[in-house]
Scaffold this active site. Structure first.
Site, PDB file in Angstrom:
ATOM      1  N   GLY A   1       0.770  -1.242   0.000  1.00  0.00           N
ATOM      2  CA  GLY A   1       0.000   0.000   0.000  1.00  0.00           C
ATOM      3  C   GLY A   1       0.795   1.281   0.000  1.00  0.00           C
ATOM      4  O   GLY A   1       0.208   2.356  -0.153  1.00  0.00           O
TER       5      GLY A   1
ATOM      6  N   PRO B   1       5.220  -4.971  -0.067  1.00  0.00           N
ATOM      7  CA  PRO B   1       5.163  -3.832  -0.998  1.00  0.00           C
ATOM      8  C   PRO B   1       5.179  -4.298  -2.447  1.00  0.00           C
ATOM      9  O   PRO B   1       5.886  -5.246  -2.798  1.00  0.00           O
ATOM     10  CB  PRO B   1       6.446  -3.056  -0.684  1.00  0.00           C
ATOM     11  CG  PRO B   1       7.402  -4.118  -0.215  1.00  0.00           C
ATOM     12  CD  PRO B   1       6.564  -5.130   0.518  1.00  0.00           C
ATOM     13  N   GLY B   2       4.394  -3.646  -3.276  1.00  0.00           N
ATOM     14  CA  GLY B   2       4.425  -3.929  -4.710  1.00  0.00           C
ATOM     15  C   GLY B   2       4.873  -2.682  -5.441  1.00  0.00           C
ATOM     16  O   GLY B   2       6.026  -2.512  -5.829  1.00  0.00           O
ATOM     17  N   ARG B   3       3.929  -1.739  -5.550  1.00  0.00           N
ATOM     18  CA  ARG B   3       4.164  -0.500  -6.297  1.00  0.00           C
ATOM     19  C   ARG B   3       5.443   0.226  -5.858  1.00  0.00           C
ATOM     20  O   ARG B   3       6.176   0.747  -6.683  1.00  0.00           O
ATOM     21  CB  ARG B   3       2.960   0.413  -6.045  1.00  0.00           C
ATOM     22  CG  ARG B   3       2.952   1.673  -6.865  1.00  0.00           C
ATOM     23  CD  ARG B   3       1.805   2.596  -6.440  1.00  0.00           C
ATOM     24  NE  ARG B   3       0.589   1.951  -6.089  1.00  0.00           N
ATOM     25  CZ  ARG B   3      -0.460   1.813  -6.915  1.00  0.00           C
ATOM     26  NH1 ARG B   3      -0.430   2.306  -8.119  1.00  0.00           N
ATOM     27  NH2 ARG B   3      -1.549   1.195  -6.514  1.00  0.00           N
TER      28      ARG B   3
ATOM     29  N   ARG C   1      -4.489   1.722 -16.129  1.00  0.00           N
ATOM     30  CA  ARG C   1      -4.703   2.548 -14.933  1.00  0.00           C
ATOM     31  C   ARG C   1      -5.472   3.854 -15.201  1.00  0.00           C
ATOM     32  O   ARG C   1      -6.370   4.203 -14.439  1.00  0.00           O
ATOM     33  CB  ARG C   1      -3.383   2.839 -14.222  1.00  0.00           C
ATOM     34  CG  ARG C   1      -2.614   1.579 -13.808  1.00  0.00           C
ATOM     35  CD  ARG C   1      -1.498   1.864 -12.811  1.00  0.00           C
ATOM     36  NE  ARG C   1      -2.030   2.223 -11.519  1.00  0.00           N
ATOM     37  CZ  ARG C   1      -2.074   3.440 -11.048  1.00  0.00           C
ATOM     38  NH1 ARG C   1      -1.571   4.425 -11.742  1.00  0.00           N
ATOM     39  NH2 ARG C   1      -2.610   3.692  -9.879  1.00  0.00           N
TER      40      ARG C   1
ATOM     41  N   TYR D   1      -8.876   3.723 -13.122  1.00  0.00           N
ATOM     42  CA  TYR D   1      -8.880   4.476 -11.858  1.00  0.00           C
ATOM     43  C   TYR D   1      -8.810   5.977 -12.069  1.00  0.00           C
ATOM     44  O   TYR D   1      -8.630   6.722 -11.105  1.00  0.00           O
ATOM     45  CB  TYR D   1      -7.663   4.103 -11.001  1.00  0.00           C
ATOM     46  CG  TYR D   1      -7.395   2.638 -10.881  1.00  0.00           C
ATOM     47  CD1 TYR D   1      -8.256   1.806 -10.170  1.00  0.00           C
ATOM     48  CD2 TYR D   1      -6.273   2.075 -11.476  1.00  0.00           C
ATOM     49  CE1 TYR D   1      -7.997   0.453 -10.061  1.00  0.00           C
ATOM     50  CE2 TYR D   1      -6.013   0.716 -11.369  1.00  0.00           C
ATOM     51  CZ  TYR D   1      -6.873  -0.085 -10.666  1.00  0.00           C
ATOM     52  OH  TYR D   1      -6.622  -1.417 -10.556  1.00  0.00           O
TER      53      TYR D   1
ATOM     54  N   CYS E   1     -11.193   0.609 -29.805  1.00  0.00           N
ATOM     55  CA  CYS E   1     -12.510   1.186 -30.080  1.00  0.00           C
ATOM     56  C   CYS E   1     -13.331   1.343 -28.805  1.00  0.00           C
ATOM     57  O   CYS E   1     -14.341   0.646 -28.600  1.00  0.00           O
ATOM     58  CB  CYS E   1     -13.241   0.294 -31.071  1.00  0.00           C
ATOM     59  SG  CYS E   1     -12.317   0.159 -32.589  1.00  0.00           S
TER      60      CYS E   1
ATOM     61  N   TYR F   1       1.607  -2.394 -11.948  1.00  0.00           N
ATOM     62  CA  TYR F   1       0.237  -2.504 -12.460  1.00  0.00           C
ATOM     63  C   TYR F   1       0.137  -1.948 -13.878  1.00  0.00           C
ATOM     64  O   TYR F   1      -0.858  -1.332 -14.251  1.00  0.00           O
ATOM     65  CB  TYR F   1      -0.752  -1.816 -11.508  1.00  0.00           C
ATOM     66  CG  TYR F   1      -0.612  -2.333 -10.092  1.00  0.00           C
ATOM     67  CD1 TYR F   1      -0.985  -3.636  -9.778  1.00  0.00           C
ATOM     68  CD2 TYR F   1      -0.061  -1.547  -9.072  1.00  0.00           C
ATOM     69  CE1 TYR F   1      -0.817  -4.142  -8.502  1.00  0.00           C
ATOM     70  CE2 TYR F   1       0.107  -2.052  -7.782  1.00  0.00           C
ATOM     71  CZ  TYR F   1      -0.278  -3.344  -7.514  1.00  0.00           C
ATOM     72  OH  TYR F   1      -0.116  -3.851  -6.248  1.00  0.00           O
TER      73      TYR F   1
HETATM   74  N1  LLP Z   1      -0.683  -7.296  -0.410  1.00  0.00           N
HETATM   75  C1  LLP Z   1      -1.957  -7.508  -0.746  1.00  0.00           C
HETATM   76  C2  LLP Z   1      -2.754  -8.481   0.021  1.00  0.00           C
HETATM   77  C3  LLP Z   1      -2.527  -6.797  -1.824  1.00  0.00           C
HETATM   78  O1  LLP Z   1      -3.795  -7.000  -2.149  1.00  0.00           O
HETATM   79  C4  LLP Z   1      -1.739  -5.857  -2.542  1.00  0.00           C
HETATM   80  C5  LLP Z   1      -2.305  -5.107  -3.667  1.00  0.00           C
HETATM   81  C6  LLP Z   1      -0.389  -5.680  -2.156  1.00  0.00           C
HETATM   82  C7  LLP Z   1       0.093  -6.409  -1.073  1.00  0.00           C
HETATM   83  C8  LLP Z   1       0.527  -4.727  -2.851  1.00  0.00           C
HETATM   84  O2  LLP Z   1       0.055  -3.421  -2.745  1.00  0.00           O
HETATM   85  P1  LLP Z   1       0.954  -2.180  -3.201  1.00  0.00           P
HETATM   86  O3  LLP Z   1       2.153  -2.132  -2.298  1.00  0.00           O
HETATM   87  O4  LLP Z   1       1.354  -2.392  -4.592  1.00  0.00           O
HETATM   88  O5  LLP Z   1       0.069  -1.026  -3.022  1.00  0.00           O
HETATM   89  N2  LLP Z   1      -4.202  -2.212  -9.783  1.00  0.00           N
HETATM   90  C9  LLP Z   1      -4.209  -1.171  -8.790  1.00  0.00           C
HETATM   91  C10 LLP Z   1      -3.606  -1.624  -7.485  1.00  0.00           C
HETATM   92  C11 LLP Z   1      -4.259  -2.860  -6.914  1.00  0.00           C
HETATM   93  C12 LLP Z   1      -3.615  -3.340  -5.635  1.00  0.00           C
HETATM   94  C13 LLP Z   1      -4.107  -4.684  -5.250  1.00  0.00           C
HETATM   95  N3  LLP Z   1      -3.506  -5.228  -4.072  1.00  0.00           N
HETATM   96  C14 LLP Z   1      -3.492   0.050  -9.344  1.00  0.00           C
HETATM   97  O6  LLP Z   1      -3.041   0.014 -10.479  1.00  0.00           O
HETATM   98  O7  LLP Z   1      -3.396   1.078  -8.660  1.00  0.00           O
END
Ligand code: LLP
Length: 414
Positions: free
Chosen positions: A242, A275-277, A313, A317, A342, A371
């Protein structure tokens, strides 16, 4: 260094770690995703350093970008991983990841996915409901395998982010309500094959304010203490992902403050993060070429060769990504940058300040490392883009652009 520093205008054009993006476009074609290895490594270490006091197990969330070569980069830095499907587990098996550094999240794990997880012996399987726990208990009993389980709670905090990527309120499908935890504990008490090792949350994504994290953590810690008081030797607290990043100059959450709260309130527990993003978002751009420039009643449209099928995205969003010219000698206009699909919803930018580009010009859609490619599709029978990894003076394709043949693979005609 932020990911942005890896993409600089240098010698009259935009480069990635010094390699001109125009050279990559010439050889790999467009649209292409371009990632900086240095930026990924730097963001990993920036996070690790910020939380050094609590020495967390960092589990990169594959859903942000699951390309094997990127996973390798993070694996080499010592990262663990967070998965949500059998497919993601398969990718980690491919790179020979360490199962003791993998957490398995998600609200709908199938029996087959549970079998994969138990077979491999993951660090933790994060369960989100009573029925899921019961199923897992059954599967692990049948397999004679211990399941290390963490329960994901729904802390009911408002993360203040886009509704589609907020997950921590009671109306969302995620996590177990705190007053249902006792039910789960009862099942665990009666299931010798289930070992409760953790408690966690994930309150949403692209969160810029640290306060919701602090609120959620406080609730988590209270819940964990109560569970320990009942005699369960809880080992870790999982904070999910997040952490927000800068798309257009936003300031991210105050990591020092978060780390300070964890060090204080989280004492006695191992900390896990997903962490992802944060790790890959600013480490990638989507490189696209302008096909046409058209005007409808004074409104300018730049039609480019990338579409919502490459970067969803903005359409999904309303996300705003900076768009930079590869050659910076362009003036700026307010325009829509749209793709060939289209759908009126097919845009990469709407009413945004963008370079006044012309057919043949290259544009870079910034902060597209997370993403981006993973959300791409074959709608309109578009072939999914190539992906390129730049590493110092070198670069290579880490995913080949799809071919027309790829599009019809798996569609036998009678
Ligand atoms: N852990 C869980 C259980 C999650 O559901 C997620 C993301 C993460 C970790 C990683 O979250 P981050 O650190 O990346 O915020 N497609 C959307 C984002 C969807 C996130 C889903 N869950 C976008 O492009 O903004």
């Amino acid at each position: 260094m932020t990911g942005f520093d890896a993409f600089l205008h240098d010698g009259g054009e935009l480069t990635c770690e010094g390699t001109p993006l125009s050279r990559i476009a010439r050889q790999a074609g467009t649209p292409s995703y371009v990632y900086s290895r240095r930026a990924i490594r730097d963001s990993y270490h920036r996070l690790k350093d910020a939380f050094a006091r609590v020495d967390p197990l960092i589990c990169y969330s594959l859903k942000a970008n699951d390309n094997l070569s990127l996973l390798r980069v993070l694996q080499e830095e010592g990262s663990g991983f967070d998965v949500v499907s059998g497919g993601e587990l398969f990718r980690l098996q491919r790179i020979g990841a360490d199962p003791r550094r993998i957490v398995f999240s998600g609200v709908g794990k199938t029996v087959q996915e549970m079998e994969m997880a138990l077979e491999w012996g993951l660090f933790s399987i994060n369960v989100e409901s009573r029925q899921e726990l019961e199923t897992l208990a059954r599967v692990s009993r049948r397999m004679g395998r211990e399941a290390r389980v963490a329960v994901r709670i729904n802390p009911d905090v408002d993360a203040g982010t886009h509704p589609y990527i907020a997950t921590g309120l009671h109306q969302h499908k995620f996590g177990v309500e705190t007053d249902q935890i006792d039910d789960l504990l009862e099942i665990i008490e009666n299931s010798p094959e289930i070992r409760l090792v953790g408690l966690g949350y994930h309150i949403g994504s692209q969160i810029l304010d640290v306060q919701p994290f602090l609120d959620a953590f406080e609730r988590l810690r209270e819940g964990a203490d109560r569970i320990r008081d009942r005699g369960f030797p809880l080992e870790h607290l999982d904070l999910g992902g997040g952490l927000g990043i800068s798309y257009q100059g936003e300031t991210g959450p105050d990591l020092q403050r978060y780390a300070g709260a964890l060090a204080q309130t989280g004492e006695g527990y191992r900390i896990v993060m997903e962490p992802g993003r944060y790790l890959v978002g600013n480490a990638g751009v989507l490189l696209t070429r302008v096909l046409y420039r058209k005007t409808n009643r004074g409104k300018v449209f730049l039609v480019v060769d990338a579409a919502m099928t490459d970067l969803l995205r903005p359409s999904l969003y309303g996300a705003r990504h900076q768009i930079l010219p590869v050659r910076p000698d362009r003036s700026w206009i307010t325009a829509d940058v749209v793709g060939p699909v289209c759908e009126s919803g097919d845009f990469l930018a709407r009413g945004q300040r963008v370079p006044d580009a012309h057919p043949g010009d290259l544009l870079a859609v910034m902060s597209a490392g997370a993403y981006g490619f993973v959300l791409s599709s074959n709608y309109n029978s578009r072939r999914r883009a190539a992906e390129v990894l730049v590493d110092g003076d070198e670069w290579r394709e880490i995913r080949v652009r799809e071919s027309f043949e790829d599009l019809v693979r798996g569609e036998p005609l009678p």
